[in-house]
Design a protein around this motif. Structure first.
Motif, PDB file in Angstrom:
ATOM      1  N   LYS A  70       0.829  -1.208   0.000  1.00 38.97           N
ATOM      2  CA  LYS A  70       0.000   0.000   0.000  1.00 38.97           C
ATOM      3  C   LYS A  70       0.861   1.255   0.000  1.00 38.97           C
ATOM      4  O   LYS A  70       0.354   2.363   0.101  1.00 38.97           O
ATOM      5  N   ARG A  71       2.148   1.036  -0.071  1.00 41.41           N
ATOM      6  CA  ARG A  71       3.094   2.163  -0.120  1.00 41.41           C
ATOM      7  C   ARG A  71       2.996   3.017   1.133  1.00 41.41           C
ATOM      8  O   ARG A  71       3.042   4.239   1.079  1.00 41.41           O
ATOM      9  N   ARG A  72       2.863   2.318   2.301  1.00 39.39           N
ATOM     10  CA  ARG A  72       2.853   3.018   3.582  1.00 39.39           C
ATOM     11  C   ARG A  72       4.286   3.089   4.107  1.00 39.39           C
ATOM     12  O   ARG A  72       5.195   2.465   3.559  1.00 39.39           O
ATOM     13  N   GLU A  73       4.433   3.768   5.236  1.00 41.83           N
ATOM     14  CA  GLU A  73       5.785   3.964   5.760  1.00 41.83           C
ATOM     15  C   GLU A  73       6.289   2.758   6.551  1.00 41.83           C
ATOM     16  O   GLU A  73       5.527   2.124   7.284  1.00 41.83           O
ATOM     17  N   TYR A  74       7.561   2.473   6.386  1.00 39.70           N
ATOM     18  CA  TYR A  74       8.216   1.475   7.236  1.00 39.70           C
ATOM     19  C   TYR A  74       9.675   1.857   7.398  1.00 39.70           C
ATOM     20  O   TYR A  74      10.267   2.503   6.538  1.00 39.70           O
ATOM     21  N   VAL A  75      10.224   1.462   8.539  1.00 40.64           N
ATOM     22  CA  VAL A  75      11.640   1.745   8.795  1.00 40.64           C
ATOM     23  C   VAL A  75      12.348   0.422   9.004  1.00 40.64           C
ATOM     24  O   VAL A  75      11.858  -0.440   9.743  1.00 40.64           O
ATOM     25  N   GLY A  76      13.444   0.232   8.315  1.00 37.59           N
ATOM     26  CA  GLY A  76      14.205  -1.000   8.459  1.00 37.59           C
ATOM     27  C   GLY A  76      15.491  -0.750   9.226  1.00 37.59           C
ATOM     28  O   GLY A  76      16.170   0.262   9.008  1.00 37.59           O
ATOM     29  N   ASN A 107       8.683  10.040   2.596  1.00 39.87           N
ATOM     30  CA  ASN A 107       8.879  10.121   1.139  1.00 39.87           C
ATOM     31  C   ASN A 107      10.306   9.804   0.690  1.00 39.87           C
ATOM     32  O   ASN A 107      10.707  10.172  -0.412  1.00 39.87           O
ATOM     33  N   THR A 108      11.041   9.110   1.517  1.00 41.24           N
ATOM     34  CA  THR A 108      12.414   8.797   1.171  1.00 41.24           C
ATOM     35  C   THR A 108      12.642   7.293   1.291  1.00 41.24           C
ATOM     36  O   THR A 108      12.282   6.695   2.306  1.00 41.24           O
ATOM     37  N   ARG A 109      13.208   6.708   0.231  1.00 43.40           N
ATOM     38  CA  ARG A 109      13.591   5.294   0.307  1.00 43.40           C
ATOM     39  C   ARG A 109      15.063   5.218   0.687  1.00 43.40           C
ATOM     40  O   ARG A 109      15.897   5.899   0.103  1.00 43.40           O
ATOM     41  N   THR A 110      15.348   4.393   1.684  1.00 43.02           N
ATOM     42  CA  THR A 110      16.707   4.291   2.190  1.00 43.02           C
ATOM     43  C   THR A 110      17.118   2.826   2.200  1.00 43.02           C
ATOM     44  O   THR A 110      16.294   1.944   2.405  1.00 43.02           O
ATOM     45  N   GLU A 111      18.406   2.600   1.952  1.00 42.35           N
ATOM     46  CA  GLU A 111      18.905   1.234   1.851  1.00 42.35           C
ATOM     47  C   GLU A 111      20.208   1.153   2.631  1.00 42.35           C
ATOM     48  O   GLU A 111      21.152   1.886   2.336  1.00 42.35           O
ATOM     49  N   ASN A 112      20.262   0.283   3.641  1.00 43.09           N
ATOM     50  CA  ASN A 112      21.509   0.090   4.384  1.00 43.09           C
ATOM     51  C   ASN A 112      22.459  -0.799   3.587  1.00 43.09           C
ATOM     52  O   ASN A 112      22.014  -1.558   2.737  1.00 43.09           O
ATOM     53  N   PRO A 113      23.766  -0.726   3.887  1.00 42.51           N
ATOM     54  CA  PRO A 113      24.712  -1.582   3.146  1.00 42.51           C
ATOM     55  C   PRO A 113      24.421  -3.055   3.389  1.00 42.51           C
ATOM     56  O   PRO A 113      24.022  -3.439   4.490  1.00 42.51           O
ATOM     57  N   ARG A 114      24.615  -3.848   2.358  1.00 43.15           N
ATOM     58  CA  ARG A 114      24.368  -5.286   2.454  1.00 43.15           C
ATOM     59  C   ARG A 114      25.428  -5.971   3.296  1.00 43.15           C
ATOM     60  O   ARG A 114      25.169  -6.954   3.966  1.00 43.15           O
ATOM     61  N   SER A 115      26.639  -5.448   3.219  1.00 44.86           N
ATOM     62  CA  SER A 115      27.747  -6.111   3.908  1.00 44.86           C
ATOM     63  C   SER A 115      27.673  -5.892   5.418  1.00 44.86           C
ATOM     64  O   SER A 115      27.569  -4.763   5.890  1.00 44.86           O
ATOM     65  N   LEU A 116      27.727  -6.995   6.107  1.00 42.96           N
ATOM     66  CA  LEU A 116      27.684  -6.939   7.571  1.00 42.96           C
ATOM     67  C   LEU A 116      28.873  -6.157   8.110  1.00 42.96           C
ATOM     68  O   LEU A 116      28.771  -5.369   9.057  1.00 42.96           O
ATOM     69  N   LYS A 117      30.016  -6.384   7.490  1.00 48.39           N
ATOM     70  CA  LYS A 117      31.250  -5.720   7.927  1.00 48.39           C
ATOM     71  C   LYS A 117      31.117  -4.201   7.795  1.00 48.39           C
ATOM     72  O   LYS A 117      31.435  -3.454   8.725  1.00 48.39           O
ATOM     73  N   VAL A 118      30.620  -3.780   6.648  1.00 43.85           N
ATOM     74  CA  VAL A 118      30.458  -2.341   6.425  1.00 43.85           C
ATOM     75  C   VAL A 118      29.443  -1.782   7.410  1.00 43.85           C
ATOM     76  O   VAL A 118      29.648  -0.731   8.025  1.00 43.85           O
ATOM     77  N   ILE A 126      11.519  10.671  -3.002  1.00 40.90           N
ATOM     78  CA  ILE A 126      10.580  10.457  -4.104  1.00 40.90           C
ATOM     79  C   ILE A 126       9.420  11.411  -3.930  1.00 40.90           C
ATOM     80  O   ILE A 126       8.664  11.309  -2.964  1.00 40.90           O
ATOM     81  N   SER A 127       9.317  12.331  -4.861  1.00 41.46           N
ATOM     82  CA  SER A 127       8.265  13.333  -4.768  1.00 41.46           C
ATOM     83  C   SER A 127       6.900  12.643  -4.686  1.00 41.46           C
ATOM     84  O   SER A 127       6.579  11.815  -5.538  1.00 41.46           O
ATOM     85  N   PRO A 128       6.093  12.956  -3.674  1.00 39.91           N
ATOM     86  CA  PRO A 128       4.873  12.181  -3.414  1.00 39.91           C
ATOM     87  C   PRO A 128       3.842  12.238  -4.542  1.00 39.91           C
ATOM     88  O   PRO A 128       2.993  11.367  -4.644  1.00 39.91           O
ATOM     89  N   SER A 129       3.923  13.259  -5.393  1.00 40.42           N
ATOM     90  CA  SER A 129       2.936  13.293  -6.472  1.00 40.42           C
ATOM     91  C   SER A 129       3.607  13.149  -7.840  1.00 40.42           C
ATOM     92  O   SER A 129       2.996  13.392  -8.875  1.00 40.42           O
TER      93      SER A 129
END
Lengths: 601, 368
Positions: free
Chosen positions: B248-254, B265-276, B289-292
């Motif tokens: 539903k394109r609702r908010e979540y924090v990982g 309105n922001t997509r964020t991605e943490n590094p995949r590497s555990l070490k990093v 991402i502009s909401p409209s």
């Protein structure tokens, strides 16, 4: 004869492909120290990347060398010749610029098809032929046998043929001495009206089209008004020069010389090879003989994969045409492929070379349609249409009969493959003409085979049936009446013009089946089922179906990773750009080229 | 109240499966403890801007492989800085072989109220083939342990495994139906690069996968589990709230390595590497991402069409302007006429047939 001309030797090297012609040329240049060794690159004469990779010469580059024998310095002009059947005409006119020919024969392989073809051409041009046996360093070398072969098969004296290895630099001086001793000095009259044979031309960004010439009579220098005898065009000569091997201006070129003429000529097409350059104010009475206009024999549609690059393709063809007068092209519009060009080539190799140059030098992705030939379509109203594109074939009701070009083919093979080669030729609608044992190990077979059959993977068939031993040469001869039909491919019920072929009725059924099967493999499954049909004049002869796509779902959405899904969809979207939308069917561009080679035919 | 989902990534497994290209692996206890500290620190430092958690999801990896108290510790940190709604859904992914009676008790006590088991198949040969460490009987043991405290249970199954037959799938489905599992996710195997199966050159057969999907759909829907998303089946009211937030394109924090967020309105991605990730020396990849804007519109479309609920056309037009149906008539018409989409006044939905070829349809709608 004056002293100057006595010290000039104009010659070429002829050989079967891969017998070591280019390597030998390099050695001669090296030995005469024409190029400082640090600038020596392998196979110096072959200036295009493509030539180097394929090990064949496409463009001719003359080189001037100096060699001293018995205290006299001689000027050598080596005129290189292309080594492939597609370029026979180029060979013949460069031979015309020479007085002698070094015939290189591989000490292991002996006399091959093109050795003979080139020797005959050289003999036609009254050249002194100097055989050389090369590659004597090979363990499989059999120089004395090959010497006999040259005498028996070709019928020229090979008793004094030097045994050399161009690769190892063995015995190169003997060739240089032989050139002095045996190649005749050029004849001609310096005081007669100017008469130069154009044997090639190239395009220079600053000088325009530059003619490579052998001066037969007279003298030419900058400032002179010159005239092309075939076209009648007049130019002001801007510069004359020689090749060292890079172009170097000189004051004048005189009878016997080989060099170049630059005259601010706009396009290479104005410098027709074989044409004669003369003095516009004091013309020669007769041009050099043997001039003929080169006509393409093979045609194919060339389209950009990305339709928006049509103009890039157009510019690239214009540029290539500047340096390759044999290339013909005209705009073509296809329902399936959009805007592109119908291109005419000297032969299949020429076609491949042009396509590769377009892709490599101009960074274009191309779709090329199946190569075809020129048909003469005699219509019921008495007129004759010249058809090079299957799509331009008139409706059946308007056709009285069709004529197709026939090639005179000579095949050279060891006797054990005669049977399977005959089968191939028969399969290709060939008519047997003659067969002759040249010696116990070599047979020459002559056939008349429709050119369209040769264009369609004849070489591959010949090579595979003779384990690579057979070689061939062909020239396009006359036209013959033939029962040709148009084979159409329908995708989702609509004729896809870019896949149409003109083909002999007896072969249409089988080809149609293979074509449909092949297309089924290359067209990916889509939302809707796609019927593929091959048809002759509306009658379906083969049918296949690309089943509808059943599954195209992304896997699990790991931890809210929406980006990954977006990227995958983006990739899928990009992939569609390489597809051609034809009605509701998406056709990958590979489909058009993959059908050019059909297995099992 | 502004709702929020929280995803906690725990990239620890006892072994790596043949199809897994996800950020997970086998690590030492020491690393796991450092990771825990790091998670707690990130949670404590995050500005939740007054949101309320409606879902917390422990994914992996294999959360159930972690020591007692690990999960409770994280939940404790989280609840200290973020209010939970009364009906908050708290899910933990579990592998059958690591889920014991004491784990069930511990999880229940910590506040977890939903379990998601990675069963994949109940055929022991197939399980071994894909590198799973459990057997079918491990699953039954885990299930009875779970049932003491939990009713909200999911089982993941996979379609298109190497050597898997229609009969295998049918058997697995019957097992789950008999056990009355209220939520089942049926995923078609996608062989990703960098996995063992990829190197083995295994590629699932699309037709067979489609048949397996059909089988799953028929079996589950006839037993009251309806498909509410392309791969998810549930009894009414047992749908996974966390997954619905994504679609539903609702908010979540990982939180954690490789975790993704969509917040403000922001997509964020943490590094995949555990070490990093543990080095703290990184900047998450962020994208506003502009909401409209067009990108938001594409996301809305591609996510909404995954659900049986479909795309709310009026809502879409209101947010992004224009007239969706009118603007896309030429694309929609052949798709509706051929039964890939249904279009009503309010909703655009994929049909059963359309679900299987969803990517192709979405790509078309995105102008591909």
């Amino acid at each position: 004869m004056n002293d100057r001309r006595k010290k000039i030797r104009n010659f070429c090297i002829i050989a079967h492909i891969d017998h070591g012609k280019s390597t030998l040329a390099d050695r001669l240049i090296e030995k005469t120290q024409t190029v400082p060794s640090r600038e020596m690159e392998d196979q110096l004469l072959d200036s295009m990347d493509l030539e180097r990779e394929r090990g064949i010469t496409i463009k001719l580059t003359p080189v001037r060398m100096f060699y001293t024998k018995d205290g006299i310095e001689y000027e050598f002009n080596l005129i290189d010749t292309p080594g492939h059947v597609d370029f026979t005409y180029e060979v013949s006119r460069s031979l015309r610029a020479c007085d002698g020919a070094i015939l290189v024969v591989d000490a292991a392989q002996g006399v091959e098809a093109q050795t003979l073809a080139n020797v005959y051409l050289a003999l036609d041009n009254d050249l002194e032929i100097l055989p050389v046996i090369n590659k004597i360093d090979l363990p499989s070398a059999r120089p004395e046998e090959v010497r006999r072969e040259i005498e028996d098969v070709i019928g020229i004296d090979a008793s004094e043929a030097p045994l050399v290895s161009a690769k190892e630099g063995i015995n190169i001086e003997s060739i240089l001495d032989m050139i002095v001793d045996k190649v005749p000095a050029p004849k001609g009259d310096e005081n007669a009206p100017l008469k130069c044979l154009i044997f090639d031309s190239y395009y220079d960004n600053y000088k325009g089209a530059v003619c490579l010439v052998r001066v037969i009579d007279g003298c030419v220098s900058a400032g002179k008004r010159i005239k092309m005898m075939a076209s009648g065009r007049v130019y002001d000569c801007v510069e004359v020069g020689v090749f060292n091997p890079k172009p170097q201006p000189v004051k004048a070129l005189r009878a016997g010389d080989v060099g170049y003429i630059a005259a601010s000529i706009k396009a290479i097409a104005e410098t027709a090879p074989g044409d004669t350059v003369t003095d516009a104010d004091n013309p020669a009475s007769e041009p050099c003989d043997g001039y003929k206009e080169v006509r393409p024999v093979v045609y194919s549609g060339v389209f950009p994969v990305d339709g928006s690059r049509y103009n890039d393709l157009k510019e690239a063809l214009e540029r290539l045409k500047l340096s390759d007068a044999a290339l013909h092209y005209e705009p073509e519009v296809s329902a399936a492929l959009g805007f592109g060009f119908r291109c005419g080539f000297l032969g299949l190799l020429h076609m491949e070379i042009i396509q590769e140059r377009l892709e490599r030098e101009y960074n274009l992705d191309l779709i090329t349609t199946a190569p075809g030939v020129t048909y003469k379509v005699h219509k019921t109203n008495g007129t004759v249409d010249i058809v090079t594109n299957p799509c331009s074939l008139p409706p059946i009701t308007e056709i009285n009969y069709i004529e197709e070009p026939i090639a005179n083919v000579e095949i050279y093979t060891p006797p054990e493959y005669i049977g399977s080669i005959m089968e191939l030729c028969q399969d290709k609608r060939g008519v047997f003409v003659d067969m002759q044992y040249l010696d116990s190990k070599r047979v020459r077979m002559k056939y008349r085979i429709p050119l369209s059959e040769i264009v369609f993977d004849f070489f591959d068939g010949l090579k595979s049936r003779s384990r690579g031993y057979a070689s061939m040469d062909y020239e396009v001869g006359d036209y013959a009446k033939s029962d040709m039909v148009k084979l159409d491919v329908m995708l989702n019920g609509e004729v896809c013009d870019a896949l149409s072929l003109i083909i002999h009725r007896d072969k249409a059924q089988a080809r149609g089946r293979v074509l449909a099967e092949k297309l089924k493999q290359v067209i990916p499954r889509q939302l809707f089922e796609i019927p593929i049909q091959a048809a002759i004049g509306g009658k379906i002869i083969a049918r296949e179906t690309v089943k509808a796509m059943r599954k195209d779902v992304l896997a699990k959405c790991y931890g809210g990773d929406v980006t990954r899904k977006k990227k995958l969809l983006e990739k899928q979207k990009e992939g569609k750009k390489r597809m051609r939308q034809f009605g509701s069917v998406e056709i990958p561009s590979e489909a058009f080229t993959s059908i050019l080679k059909l297995d099992g035919d | 109240m502004k709702e929020l989902g929280v995803y906690i990534h725990l990239p620890f497994c006892n072994s790596k499966c043949a199809y897994c290209d996800f950020a997970s692996g086998v690590y030492s206890e020491e690393i796991k403890e450092r990771y825990l500290l790091r998670l707690k620190e990130d949670i404590a430092n995050f500005d939740f801007c007054g949101r309320t958690a409606v879902s917390v999801y422990f994914g992996g990896g294999t959360p159930s492989s972690l020591r007692n108290g690990y999960i409770a510790d994280i939940l404790g940190s989280l609840s200290a800085v973020l209010p939970f709604s009364n009906d908050v859904e708290i899910t933990a992914e579990c592998n059958p072989e690591t889920f014991t009676a004491s784990k069930a008790a511990e999880y229940s006590q910590a506040g977890i109220n939903r379990l998601s088991f990675g069963l994949q198949t109940d055929n022991d040969v197939l399980l071994a083939r894909i590198g799973r460490r459990h057997t079918a009987s491990d699953f039954f043991d885990a299930l009875s342990a779970a049932r003491v405290y939990f009713t909200n249970i999911n089982a993941d199954i996979m379609l298109g495994l190497p050597d898997q037959t229609l009969a295998d799938v049918e058997h697995t489905l019957n097992t789950l139906i008999k056990e009355d599992i209220p939520h089942i996710s049926a995923y078609a195997l996608k062989v990703e690069e960098n996995t063992r199966l990829f190197k083995e050159k295994y590629r699932p057969d699309d037709d067979l996968c489609a048949d397996m999907y059909d089988l799953a759909y028929d079996a589950l829907s006839s037993h009251g589990l309806s498909r509410y998303e392309v791969s998810n089946f549930a009894r009414r009211g047992m749908e996974c709230r966390h997954n619905l937030l994504y679609w539903k394109r609702r908010e979540y924090v990982g939180f954690g390595a490789a975790a993704h967020s969509f917040f403000d309105n922001t997509r964020t991605e943490n590094p995949r590497s555990l070490k990093v990730y543990l080095s703290s020396d990184f900047k998450p990849i962020s994208r506003y991402i502009s909401p409209s804007g067009a990108e938001a519109a594409e996301e809305t479309l591609m996510l909404a069409l995954r659900t049986s609920d479909g795309l709310d056309i009026a809502e879409y037009n209101k947010t992004f302007g224009g007239d969706f149906v009118r603007d896309n008539t030429s694309i929609l018409t052949p798709l509706t006429e051929n039964g890939f989409l249904t279009l009503t006044e309010e909703k655009l939905r994929l049909t059963d047939k359309g679900f299987y070829v969803m990517n192709e349809i979405i790509v078309r709608l995105l102008g591909g």
